[in-house]
Design a protein around this motif. Structure first.
Motif, PDB file in Angstrom:
ATOM      1  N   UNK A  57       0.837  -1.193   0.000  1.00 62.55           N
ATOM      2  CA  UNK A  57       0.000   0.000   0.000  1.00 62.55           C
ATOM      3  C   UNK A  57       0.877   1.251   0.000  1.00 62.55           C
ATOM      4  N   UNK A  58       1.921   1.252   0.806  1.00 65.11           N
ATOM      5  CA  UNK A  58       2.837   2.397   0.866  1.00 65.11           C
ATOM      6  C   UNK A  58       3.486   2.637  -0.492  1.00 65.11           C
ATOM      7  N   UNK A  59       3.940   1.573  -1.140  1.00 63.94           N
ATOM      8  CA  UNK A  59       4.603   1.735  -2.432  1.00 63.94           C
ATOM      9  C   UNK A  59       3.623   2.238  -3.497  1.00 63.94           C
ATOM     10  N   UNK A  60       2.472   1.577  -3.620  1.00 62.60           N
ATOM     11  CA  UNK A  60       1.551   1.920  -4.691  1.00 62.60           C
ATOM     12  C   UNK A  60       0.780   3.215  -4.432  1.00 62.60           C
ATOM     13  N   UNK A  61       0.733   3.681  -3.200  1.00 56.98           N
ATOM     14  CA  UNK A  61       0.057   4.949  -2.921  1.00 56.98           C
ATOM     15  C   UNK A  61       0.849   6.120  -3.490  1.00 56.98           C
ATOM     16  N   UNK A  62       2.130   5.929  -3.769  1.00 53.71           N
ATOM     17  CA  UNK A  62       2.945   6.997  -4.343  1.00 53.71           C
ATOM     18  C   UNK A  62       2.822   7.042  -5.868  1.00 53.71           C
ATOM     19  N   UNK A  63       2.138   6.068  -6.446  1.00 51.42           N
ATOM     20  CA  UNK A  63       1.996   5.996  -7.905  1.00 51.42           C
ATOM     21  C   UNK A  63       0.656   6.574  -8.327  1.00 51.42           C
ATOM     22  N   UNK A  64       0.630   7.209  -9.476  1.00 45.27           N
ATOM     23  CA  UNK A  64      -0.650   7.699  -9.998  1.00 45.27           C
ATOM     24  C   UNK A  64      -1.204   6.622 -10.928  1.00 45.27           C
ATOM     25  N   UNK A  65      -2.018   5.771 -10.354  1.00 43.85           N
ATOM     26  CA  UNK A  65      -2.604   4.653 -11.094  1.00 43.85           C
ATOM     27  C   UNK A  65      -3.965   5.065 -11.645  1.00 43.85           C
ATOM     28  N   UNK A  66      -4.350   4.495 -12.783  1.00 44.02           N
ATOM     29  CA  UNK A  66      -5.667   4.842 -13.329  1.00 44.02           C
ATOM     30  C   UNK A  66      -6.778   4.356 -12.396  1.00 44.02           C
ATOM     31  N   UNK A  67      -7.802   5.156 -12.270  1.00 42.69           N
ATOM     32  CA  UNK A  67      -8.942   4.778 -11.433  1.00 42.69           C
ATOM     33  C   UNK A  67     -10.217   4.872 -12.256  1.00 42.69           C
ATOM     34  N   UNK A  68     -11.244   4.214 -11.774  1.00 40.03           N
ATOM     35  CA  UNK A  68     -12.539   4.264 -12.438  1.00 40.03           C
ATOM     36  C   UNK A  68     -13.595   4.448 -11.362  1.00 40.03           C
ATOM     37  N   UNK A  69     -14.412   5.462 -11.528  1.00 41.99           N
ATOM     38  CA  UNK A  69     -15.515   5.709 -10.607  1.00 41.99           C
ATOM     39  C   UNK A  69     -16.671   4.798 -11.022  1.00 41.99           C
ATOM     40  N   UNK A  70     -17.196   4.064 -10.065  1.00 38.59           N
ATOM     41  CA  UNK A  70     -18.270   3.115 -10.345  1.00 38.59           C
ATOM     42  C   UNK A  70     -19.588   3.714  -9.885  1.00 38.59           C
ATOM     43  N   UNK A  71     -20.549   3.725 -10.787  1.00 38.57           N
ATOM     44  CA  UNK A  71     -21.882   4.229 -10.468  1.00 38.57           C
ATOM     45  C   UNK A  71     -22.533   3.321  -9.427  1.00 38.57           C
ATOM     46  N   UNK A  72     -23.115   3.916  -8.406  1.00 40.17           N
ATOM     47  CA  UNK A  72     -23.729   3.142  -7.318  1.00 40.17           C
ATOM     48  C   UNK A  72     -24.886   2.279  -7.810  1.00 40.17           C
ATOM     49  N   UNK A  73     -25.483   2.617  -8.938  1.00 41.94           N
ATOM     50  CA  UNK A  73     -26.614   1.842  -9.451  1.00 41.94           C
ATOM     51  C   UNK A  73     -26.190   0.700 -10.367  1.00 41.94           C
ATOM     52  N   UNK A  74     -24.899   0.533 -10.573  1.00 41.05           N
ATOM     53  CA  UNK A  74     -24.412  -0.544 -11.442  1.00 41.05           C
ATOM     54  C   UNK A  74     -24.569  -1.888 -10.750  1.00 41.05           C
TER      55      UNK A  74
END
Length: 134
Positions: A57-74
């Motif tokens: 978690x410490x290592x990957x928190x320093x990286x800007x990884x792609x994210x995807x917002x998930x719709x709550x109704x999905x």
């Protein structure tokens, strides 16, 4: 050796490899990706994943990884292959009734029954989801 040290060492190896292939970025990236997969696999096979979590978690928190917002109704689907056999009888005949997993039984399998897969080792249970029921 810490995770960061292992990754930095493999970056140096990948850059050295790239210098021997006339700077081919594709070859360098492929080499590094393979090395990173090996680091993670080796860590998971030799260590308790719970003990590795903070370091990863410490290592990957320093990286800007792609994210995807998930719709709550999905809607997401969970499929688990399996069934339960119930022994019973009808009239004077004995039968085995096959009941497919349903509701809570569809959740991740108990650790005792979790087999190794692409992202988990035997005894480690994960929940995989799909956006379609196919």
């Amino acid at each position: 050796m810490r995770l960061l040290d292992k990754i930095e060492e493999e970056k140096r190896n990948a850059n050295h490899f790239a210098s021997r292939t006339n700077g081919e970025r594709y070859a360098c990236n492929l080499y590094f990706q393979h090395a990173l997969q090996k680091i993670i696999n080796d860590d998971l096979m030799k260590n308790n994943p719970d003990e590795l979590f903070d370091e990863y978690r410490e290592y990957f928190s320093t990286k800007s990884l792609p994210t995807k917002i998930i719709d709550a109704d999905t809607a997401y689907y969970r499929g688990r292959i399996g069934n339960e056999i119930i022994h019973g009888s009808y009239d004077e005949c004995s039968y085995n009734f096959l009941l497919l997993y349903y509701k809570q039984e569809i959740e991740a399998p108990p650790s005792l029954f979790a087999t190794g897969g692409r992202f988990n080792r035997s005894g480690t249970s994960y929940l995989y989801l799909s956006i379609s029921n196919d």
